[in-house]
Every structure is written in structure tokens, then in C-alpha cells.
Design an enzyme around this catalytic site. Sequence first.
Site, PDB file in Angstrom:
ATOM      1  N   SER A 299       0.826  -1.209   0.000  1.00  0.00           N
ATOM      2  CA  SER A 299       0.000   0.000   0.000  1.00  0.00           C
ATOM      3  C   SER A 299       0.863   1.263   0.000  1.00  0.00           C
ATOM      4  O   SER A 299       1.720   1.446   0.869  1.00  0.00           O
ATOM      5  CB  SER A 299      -0.908   0.021   1.233  1.00  0.00           C
ATOM      6  OG  SER A 299      -1.823  -1.043   1.202  1.00  0.00           O
TER       7      SER A 299
ATOM      8  N   HIS B 275      -3.521   0.699  -4.674  1.00  0.00           N
ATOM      9  CA  HIS B 275      -3.024  -0.415  -5.471  1.00  0.00           C
ATOM     10  C   HIS B 275      -3.484  -0.207  -6.912  1.00  0.00           C
ATOM     11  O   HIS B 275      -4.670  -0.319  -7.216  1.00  0.00           O
ATOM     12  CB  HIS B 275      -3.548  -1.752  -4.926  1.00  0.00           C
ATOM     13  CG  HIS B 275      -2.991  -2.116  -3.580  1.00  0.00           C
ATOM     14  ND1 HIS B 275      -2.049  -3.109  -3.419  1.00  0.00           N
ATOM     15  CD2 HIS B 275      -3.232  -1.608  -2.349  1.00  0.00           C
ATOM     16  CE1 HIS B 275      -1.753  -3.213  -2.131  1.00  0.00           C
ATOM     17  NE2 HIS B 275      -2.458  -2.307  -1.466  1.00  0.00           N
TER      18      HIS B 275
ATOM     19  N   HIS C 176      -5.809  -9.431  -1.593  1.00  0.00           N
ATOM     20  CA  HIS C 176      -5.961  -9.699  -0.170  1.00  0.00           C
ATOM     21  C   HIS C 176      -7.147 -10.612   0.093  1.00  0.00           C
ATOM     22  O   HIS C 176      -8.160 -10.566  -0.609  1.00  0.00           O
ATOM     23  CB  HIS C 176      -6.184  -8.394   0.615  1.00  0.00           C
ATOM     24  CG  HIS C 176      -5.131  -7.362   0.407  1.00  0.00           C
ATOM     25  ND1 HIS C 176      -5.116  -6.535  -0.690  1.00  0.00           N
ATOM     26  CD2 HIS C 176      -4.051  -7.015   1.168  1.00  0.00           C
ATOM     27  CE1 HIS C 176      -4.082  -5.709  -0.605  1.00  0.00           C
ATOM     28  NE2 HIS C 176      -3.418  -5.984   0.504  1.00  0.00           N
TER      29      HIS C 176
ATOM     30  N   TYR D  95      -9.153 -10.250   2.496  1.00  0.00           N
ATOM     31  CA  TYR D  95     -10.304  -9.455   2.926  1.00  0.00           C
ATOM     32  C   TYR D  95     -11.095  -8.868   1.760  1.00  0.00           C
ATOM     33  O   TYR D  95     -12.232  -8.403   1.939  1.00  0.00           O
ATOM     34  CB  TYR D  95      -9.892  -8.346   3.899  1.00  0.00           C
ATOM     35  CG  TYR D  95      -8.976  -7.277   3.344  1.00  0.00           C
ATOM     36  CD1 TYR D  95      -9.431  -6.311   2.468  1.00  0.00           C
ATOM     37  CD2 TYR D  95      -7.639  -7.220   3.742  1.00  0.00           C
ATOM     38  CE1 TYR D  95      -8.601  -5.319   1.979  1.00  0.00           C
ATOM     39  CE2 TYR D  95      -6.790  -6.236   3.271  1.00  0.00           C
ATOM     40  CZ  TYR D  95      -7.275  -5.283   2.387  1.00  0.00           C
ATOM     41  OH  TYR D  95      -6.441  -4.310   1.901  1.00  0.00           O
ATOM     42  N   GLU D  96     -10.524  -8.872   0.560  1.00  0.00           N
ATOM     43  CA  GLU D  96     -11.264  -8.418  -0.614  1.00  0.00           C
ATOM     44  C   GLU D  96     -12.286  -9.458  -1.081  1.00  0.00           C
ATOM     45  O   GLU D  96     -13.091  -9.171  -1.973  1.00  0.00           O
ATOM     46  CB  GLU D  96     -10.304  -8.114  -1.760  1.00  0.00           C
ATOM     47  CG  GLU D  96      -9.381  -6.941  -1.512  1.00  0.00           C
ATOM     48  CD  GLU D  96      -8.382  -6.760  -2.646  1.00  0.00           C
ATOM     49  OE1 GLU D  96      -8.786  -6.194  -3.686  1.00  0.00           O
ATOM     50  OE2 GLU D  96      -7.236  -7.216  -2.513  1.00  0.00           O
TER      51      GLU D  96
ATOM     52  N   ALA E 272       2.936  -2.263   3.958  1.00  0.00           N
ATOM     53  CA  ALA E 272       2.755  -1.254   5.005  1.00  0.00           C
ATOM     54  C   ALA E 272       2.261  -1.978   6.248  1.00  0.00           C
ATOM     55  O   ALA E 272       1.418  -2.872   6.164  1.00  0.00           O
ATOM     56  CB  ALA E 272       1.743  -0.207   4.561  1.00  0.00           C
TER      57      ALA E 272
ATOM     58  N   MET F 223      -1.931  -7.072   6.837  1.00  0.00           N
ATOM     59  CA  MET F 223      -3.001  -7.925   6.307  1.00  0.00           C
ATOM     60  C   MET F 223      -2.606  -8.598   5.000  1.00  0.00           C
ATOM     61  O   MET F 223      -3.453  -8.858   4.142  1.00  0.00           O
ATOM     62  CB  MET F 223      -4.264  -7.080   6.089  1.00  0.00           C
ATOM     63  CG  MET F 223      -4.760  -6.361   7.327  1.00  0.00           C
ATOM     64  SD  MET F 223      -6.149  -5.260   6.950  1.00  0.00           S
ATOM     65  CE  MET F 223      -6.285  -4.354   8.504  1.00  0.00           C
ATOM     66  N   SER F 224      -1.325  -8.903   4.829  1.00  0.00           N
ATOM     67  CA  SER F 224      -0.878  -9.466   3.555  1.00  0.00           C
ATOM     68  C   SER F 224       0.408 -10.272   3.752  1.00  0.00           C
ATOM     69  O   SER F 224       0.771 -10.645   4.868  1.00  0.00           O
ATOM     70  CB  SER F 224      -0.628  -8.325   2.554  1.00  0.00           C
ATOM     71  OG  SER F 224       0.490  -7.534   2.968  1.00  0.00           O
TER      72      SER F 224
ATOM     73  N   ASN G 136       2.341   3.304  10.964  1.00  0.00           N
ATOM     74  CA  ASN G 136       1.641   3.820  12.153  1.00  0.00           C
ATOM     75  C   ASN G 136       2.052   2.999  13.368  1.00  0.00           C
ATOM     76  O   ASN G 136       2.502   1.855  13.235  1.00  0.00           O
ATOM     77  CB  ASN G 136       0.125   3.757  11.969  1.00  0.00           C
ATOM     78  CG  ASN G 136      -0.386   2.331  11.792  1.00  0.00           C
ATOM     79  OD1 ASN G 136      -0.222   1.728  10.717  1.00  0.00           O
ATOM     80  ND2 ASN G 136      -0.992   1.783  12.834  1.00  0.00           N
TER      81      ASN G 136
ATOM     82  N   HIS H  80      -6.667   3.937   7.054  1.00  0.00           N
ATOM     83  CA  HIS H  80      -5.965   3.596   5.822  1.00  0.00           C
ATOM     84  C   HIS H  80      -5.320   4.816   5.180  1.00  0.00           C
ATOM     85  O   HIS H  80      -4.249   4.709   4.569  1.00  0.00           O
ATOM     86  CB  HIS H  80      -6.940   2.925   4.845  1.00  0.00           C
ATOM     87  CG  HIS H  80      -6.271   2.330   3.644  1.00  0.00           C
ATOM     88  ND1 HIS H  80      -5.333   1.313   3.724  1.00  0.00           N
ATOM     89  CD2 HIS H  80      -6.386   2.623   2.324  1.00  0.00           C
ATOM     90  CE1 HIS H  80      -4.934   1.000   2.518  1.00  0.00           C
ATOM     91  NE2 HIS H  80      -5.536   1.774   1.646  1.00  0.00           N
TER      92      HIS H  80
END
Length: 299
Positions: free
Chosen positions: A43, A74, A96, A98-99, A126, A229-230, A253, A267
Site C-alpha cells: 500500500s 493499489h 488480499h 479481505y477483498e 505497510a 493484512m498481507s 503507524n 488507511h
Amino acid sequence: MDSQHGPSLSRSLRYSYEQYKATADWLLAHTNRRPSIAIICGSGLGGLADTLKDQVVFKYCDVPNFPQSTVSGHAGRLVFGSLNGKMCVCMQGRFHFYEGHPVWKTTFPIRVFHLMGVDTLIVTNASGGLNEDFKVGDIMLIKDHINLPGFAGINPLVGPNDDRFGERFPCMSDAYDKELRKLAIDVSRDLGYWNNMREGVYCALAGPSYETIAESRMLRMLGADAVGMSTTHEVIAARHCKLRVFGLSLVTNKVVMDYESEERANHEEVLQTGKRSAELLEKLLTHIVGRMDCNSNMF
């Protein structure tokens, strides 16, 4: 035959070897670039692909069998070109869980790259910093990972094994190549970036919700230094194919660990930090790639 996926995919809900090969052959037929290194841009980090020379670009939607990226930050493009003397292919955007993609689909490009002759995978992402010593903007060399969804059986290798890609039970204790990590440390020192470098364990969650404070504290107790998350499923698929793997995680972060804190993860913050730190990461990776020992055919 199923008009979208072909008979094998419609029956088994998995890609067949023939579909991986068809995509690899299509790409090889549409470009004379022969990459030895594949780079997945996380990201806000897709700008690295724009630095490649002599580019050949494909939109994901134009590549047979390729999934589509739906996440902001992306771009959804494959970029072939030369990076500091090495022929590479960059993914501007990953897929991902989650997609809504199953993990066998999120890792589809890895096996395609393997069939194209790629021998090294570079993953970037990220992440949120769990380690209290990490600062926003730090770059973490990934030395190991925790695939937390894998504890619940979410693993790209679930199902029948295809020996043409790799063995049934691949070793993961050496998932991240030690020599490439050592090279990265040397390059960061040569460039004067060492103060921004860390080394640690990346933990993947399924997302898309960010972790709670209790979850964050648990992950830190498990030994995770950064969370995202990846990445882990891509690495598992790559090691199954015997690719060398090198990973960098940009800390965008600080993960909230205190119930009194007013900080909130979002995000947009991830993307903005990625933009600010992209130049440093791009320069670092360019020099690392230039000093890699690999077989790279320029054209």
C-alpha cells in the site's frame, strides 16, 4: 467448458497447472522481458515500479486468469523493466483475503512468476508497529512471520499438492533468505539509512478491520514486531516453489496498545506515510537489487 474459468477451476475452485502456465505463456508471448526478480509493492509503495527502465506494462484486467485489485493505493498493473541492471516484474497492487479472494487466488501471481523463470521474490508492505522501539517511517527487514490465519487453516497450500510446483510439506524455518537480509543491512549502512532500519517478525491478520488493543497486546506477547493484512501467503507459495524471498515492511503507524490513547488507525494514514517514505525505500531496494547475485536476462 465454463466460459470464465475453464472446467478445472469450476470443479475444484482452484487454479489448475494448465491455467498458471497459460498465463505465464501469455505474458512471455507479449513481452521479450525475462525477469529473474518479482517485486510486490504494498500500500502506497507502487511508485517503485515507475522507476523501472524500458517498461512494458499490463493492466491486471488484460492478463488471462489474473485477479483484480480493489484497494485504494493499489494500481492494478504488472510492470516489466530493468531496475539497476536486473530485469524485474513489479506488481503495483496485490490481492488480499479481505477483498473476498480465497488465498489460492491471492497467490496466483507467485506461481505464474515461477513458471516465467523468476527465482527471487521481494515482498513489501505497510504495517503497524507493535514493537515500542519502532518509529513511524522505519523500515523493518522481515526475518520471520506469523501467519495467524494459518492457525485456522487459511493457507494457500491447502488441498491437493501439485508436485510440479513443490513438495507437500515445505520447510518454512528459512522462509526469508539470510544472505539477502545481510545484503540489505550492508546496503543500508552504505547509504546511511541504518538509523531507519529495523529487523523483526511480521504478523499477518485476515482484516479488513484493524486489530483491537487486546489483540495487539496478544500479538506482541507472541513475538510480533509489526502487523498487517498481507504477505505471508505469498511467501508460503513462493517457498513452495523454491523461490528466494526477501521482505521489507514499512512502519506506517504505531499500533494502539493503551486504552487511554486517542490515536486511531486508518488507511489514509497508511497511504500518506507510504508516500513520505517511498523515496527512501525505493532507493534502498534499487541498490539491493543492483547488488543481488542472480541470473537476469535483460531482453
